[in-house]
Every structure is written in C-alpha cells, then in structure tokens.
Design an enzyme around this catalytic site. Structure first.
Site, mmCIF file in Angstrom:
data_model
loop_
_atom_site.group_PDB
_atom_site.id
_atom_site.type_symbol
_atom_site.label_atom_id
_atom_site.label_comp_id
_atom_site.label_asym_id
_atom_site.label_seq_id
_atom_site.Cartn_x
_atom_site.Cartn_y
_atom_site.Cartn_z
ATOM 1 N N ARG A 1 24.225 -0.332 12.961
ATOM 2 C CA ARG A 1 24.778 0.736 11.506
ATOM 3 C C ARG A 1 24.404 1.451 12.608
ATOM 4 N NH1 ARG A 1 20.604 -0.906 6.768
ATOM 5 N NH2 ARG A 1 19.476 -1.726 8.442
ATOM 6 N N GLY B 1 21.506 5.294 18.011
ATOM 7 C CA GLY B 1 22.649 4.345 16.844
ATOM 8 C C GLY B 1 21.006 3.987 15.432
ATOM 9 N N CYS C 1 18.422 4.541 11.457
ATOM 10 C CA CYS C 1 17.111 5.163 10.809
ATOM 11 C C CYS C 1 17.343 6.967 11.369
ATOM 12 C CB CYS C 1 15.897 4.630 11.447
ATOM 13 S SG CYS C 1 16.075 3.296 10.609
#
Ligand code: NAD
Length: 446
Positions: A335, A264, A267
């Site tokens: 993220r 995850g 990037c």
C-alpha cells in the site's frame, strides 16, 4: 478472559494472536468471509515474520477462533477491540465508515458491560462518535441499563516486526476518562510490560492525537532527511556522513534518519494527511506537515525523474530490473509503496519491468493486474538478465552484498539507481558501475 477483535487485518490478526498467545480466548472477527475461511484452513493472508507459527499454534490449542459471527464474539467478550481499516477519504481525512459500522453492530448486540477499545488509528473525537453510535443503537433496541466504555488504545506496531512490537511494546497508551476502565486495561496489558515499559493512561483526546503525532513525527524525520539529501547532492556532500554526524547526537538519535525514495505503507501517508485534515477542521495551520507531505510526494518521483533525464521520455526500448516491491523489508504490504508509483511511471513511458521481491510478488500481481510489460522473478539475479539498469527500491537484506561481477554479466549495462543507499558509491564506480544514489553527489565522473 474472552476478547473479541473486530477486523482481522495486519493489526487485528496480530493483536488477536498475541492475546491468545498469553492465554486469552480470542475471537477474530471479519466481514471478509474468504479471509476467515482461509484462516480457518491455516492460510494466513499476510506475510509477517513469526505470525504464521503463532496463529497455527494458538488455533490448534483452541484459544484463537476466526469467525464472521459478530454476535457470538461480542456477547462472550468483555473487551471488544475495533481494528478495522481507516483509509483516507476523498479529502484525505480518515474514513470512519468501517469503525462506525462496527460501533453500530456492537450497539445492536451488546448484552452486558463491555470495554470497547478503538485500536484503529482514528482522529480526535472518534471515541465520542463510537459511543454515540452505540447509544443510538441501544435506544433503537429500547434497551436500558447496559453499560459500556469506549477506550482509545492506539497501536504502534511496525509491519515486519509486529509480533515483537506487540509482545514487547515501547509503551502502551490508554485513553480513558474512567479510572475503573483504565485499571481493567492495565490489567489486560500487564503481561506485555514486564520489561518495565510504561502504560501511559491519559484522556481520550490526547491518546487519539498521540498516534497521529507519533507517525507524523517519524514521517517528518524522513522528509527532513530527504530534503537535506537534496542539499547534499547539490553541494557535493554525502548525506550518509551527515546522517552519522547528526544521529550520534543523543538529542537526535539514529532512528528514522535514512534518506530514500520517500515513505509509503498503509500508515504514514494516510496519517499525515488525516492529521492535516483534522487540524484544518480545528482551524489550525499545519505548515510543517504540509511540507512533509510535499517533500515526500516529490521524493517518490525522484528515480523516475532521473531515469527520464538519462534515457529520455520514451522508454519503449528499455528494460529495468526492480529489486524490492514491498514498501519496506519484511512485509508484503505494497500500500502506497514507492515501487508502485515508480513502476507505473516507467510502464506509462513504454518501459519493460523485471521485478523481484522476496515475499511481495503475489501482492504485486494483484496490485498491477496482468500486465504484459511486467514480469516477476523468484531469484533476484534472474531479474537482471538483459535489463538496462537495476533500480533498488526496498532494502531487503539479501540485496545488501550482491555479487557485483555476476550483476555486470547479467545486466545489459552496469547501471544502478539505488533508492536506499545500500552500496558505497566509490567502490561501485571503481567496480565499473554507473551508480546513482540519494544525497551522495554524483560520483560517476570521478
Ligand atoms: P487492514 O486493511 O489490513 O485490515 C482491516 C480489516 O478489517 C480487513 O480484514 C477488513 O475486511 C476488516 N473490516 C472492514 N470493515 C469491517 C467490519 N465492518 N467488520 C469487521 N471487519 C471489517 O488494516 P490494518 O493495516 O490492520 O489497519 C487497521 C487499523 O490499524 C487502521 O486504522 C490503521 O491505520 C491502524 N494501524 C495499522 C498499522 C499497520 O502497520 N498496518 C499499525 C498501527 C495502526
């Protein structure tokens, strides 16, 4: 020397702070006023080990400034680093709107020779676009004779070890077709490579592709191991033994061979996608990268799938403790974190979640918003009380050798779904746990 760093996120803040640390005067610029106000009050927007101390020290010493004033920052600086986000656009390709809006601003402001450095991760051809945008602004201003160069200087830092990575990088990649600019960049980075690590100067396109190729390679290793883990599971083998067996081959090495519940972060997912889109635009097939992405998507669903297989589709009578919310240890970045998709899949089916993370709870509260099914705990054992199972999602150090007796007392049922293979399956079963892990076969029946 004066340096402007535009974009004060993970990369910009670390870059600016590290340049200040070695003695430069740095303007960290952002359009987010509240972020800049907070930084000016010593409030650091992210958790990154060692960053807060360095920011405070360099701010106090007057080498690090936080501002929304592009003009002052750019006009004073020889180097202007662009470190804004490049999130995935609708089709997965990198959204360059932030980068190009900075380029426009640079063109509207520059007053003399500047080296514009693309530190954001951007697809091949972006330096050219940045240059065109600046030229077009200069033309609109009717200004002639202002020289500038656009350099690609991708960043390879890892969240969680960002300061160390920036201060002692494995390598510095500089993409430029201009020898003089290459020398200026080498001079700028010389204090960081006293360890003898290389500064690799190359053409701009190769530098732009290098960054994506690096992340795609790392993502490929992860998906590869996750695929082999599935084979191990079905064959009654143990991926952890296979990992040691292949990693000890010097051609392979141990890094990035850990099976888990998928990659995850901000990037890998977006960079793999962006590389696929770039190749597509160049009419190149990306069979490997398509598979890397597909395997990862499946892997992120694995724990939810196991839970549904065990408890059924209606989870309204179940509570799950979660250890770890961040996409990896030593960061609060969530993220594309596997925890997000997993928690969403469970609460959609009515489950209750009791979550712990050493640093990401505040970010999680923003990510999920107020939600009656999710509660957060400061202590990881407190999250276990009354839960039907523990799901280990992020391999923080403090989860590695827990008190199993205490865990069994707190949990309703001694069930662990370990998404990071932190524990030994045989001793977990001997300790009375029903233990599910990645690619190590089902030992629960032994
Ligand atoms: P981020 O989202 O944390 O920060 C981006 C910052 O840019 C935000 O503070 C935002 O307010 C600011 N910004 C956006 N538009 C702006 C504008 N027009 N002018 C000034 N500021 C603006 O992003 P990040 O994680 O630091 O990533 C930045 C870039 O670096 C991305 O391209 C990313 O792929 C790349 N990168 C990230 C990492 C990482 O670990 N996070 C590592 C290497 C490379």
């Amino acid at each position: 020397m004066d340096i402007a760093v535009i974009g004060t996120g993970y990369v910009g803040l670390v870059t600016g702070t590290c340049f200040a640390e070695i003695g430069h005067n740095v303007y960290c610029v952002d359009i987010d006023e509240s972020k800049i106000n907070n930084l000016n009050q010593g409030i650091i927007p992210i958790y990154e080990p060692g960053l807060e101390e360095l920011v405070r020290k360099n701010y106090r010493d007057g080498r690090l400034k936080f501002t929304t004033d592009f003009e002052e920052a750019i006009q004073h600086s020889l180097f202007v680093f662009i470190a804004v986000g490049t999130p995935p656009g609708e089709d997965g390709s990198a959204d360059l709107s932030h980068v190009l809006s900075v380029a426009k601003q640079v063109g509207a402001i520059i007053n003399g020779y500047k080296v514009i450095v693309n530190k954001s991760t951007v697809p091949v051809g972006t330096a050219k676009k940045v240059k065109e945008r600046i030229v077009s602004e200069l033309e609109q201003r009717g200004v002639e004779g202002i020289e500038f160069d656009v350099v690609s200087n991708p960043e390879f830092l890892k969240e969680g070890a960002a300061i160390d990575d920036f201060m002692k990088p494995d390598r510095i990649v500089i993409g430029t077709d201009n020898v003089r600019t290459g020398e200026l960049m080498k001079e700028l980075y010389a204090p960081f490579i006293r360890n003898g690590h290389p500064v690799i100067v190359m053409d701009v396109s190769s530098a732009e592709i290098t960054k994506y190729a690096a992340n795609c390679m790392l993502a490929t290793r992860i998906s590869f191991m996750n695929e082999i883990a599935r084979v191990c599971d079905s064959a009654g083998a143990d991926i952890e033994k296979v990992r040691l067996g292949i990693g000890s081959d010097s051609r392979i090495g141990m890094s990035f061979l850990y099976p888990g519940i998928g990659y995850g972060g901000s990037c890998f997912p977006k960079d793999v996608q962006a590389m696929i889109r770039t190749a597509d635009k160049l009419n190149v097939e990306t069979n490997i990268l398509n598979a890397v992405e597909l395997v990862n998507k499946k892997q992120k669903k694995l724990l939810a799938q196991w839970i549904v297989e065990k408890y059924g589709d209606d989870l309204s009578n179940y509570t799950f403790a979660i250890w770890g919310l961040a996409f990896k240890p030593k960061t609060d970045d969530m993220r594309e974190a596997p925890s997000v998709e997993l928690i969403q899949a469970l609460i959609e089916r009515g489950a209750k979640i009791k979550a712990h993370d050493p640093v990401a709870i505040e970010v999680a509260k923003k990510t999920f918003g107020p939600h009656e099914s999710i509660s957060y705990f400061e202590n990881h054992y407190d999250a276990l009380l009354g839960a039907d199972a523990l799901l280990l999602i992020t391999e923080w150090n403090n989860y590695r050798s827990p008190d199993y007796i205490k865990m069994k007392k707190l949990l309703n049922n001694a069930v662990i779904f370990d998404g990071r293979n932190q524990y030994d399956p045989h001793s977990m079963v001997n300790n009375g746990f029903e233990y599910y892990c990645i690619g190590r076969s089902n030992h629960n029946e032994q």
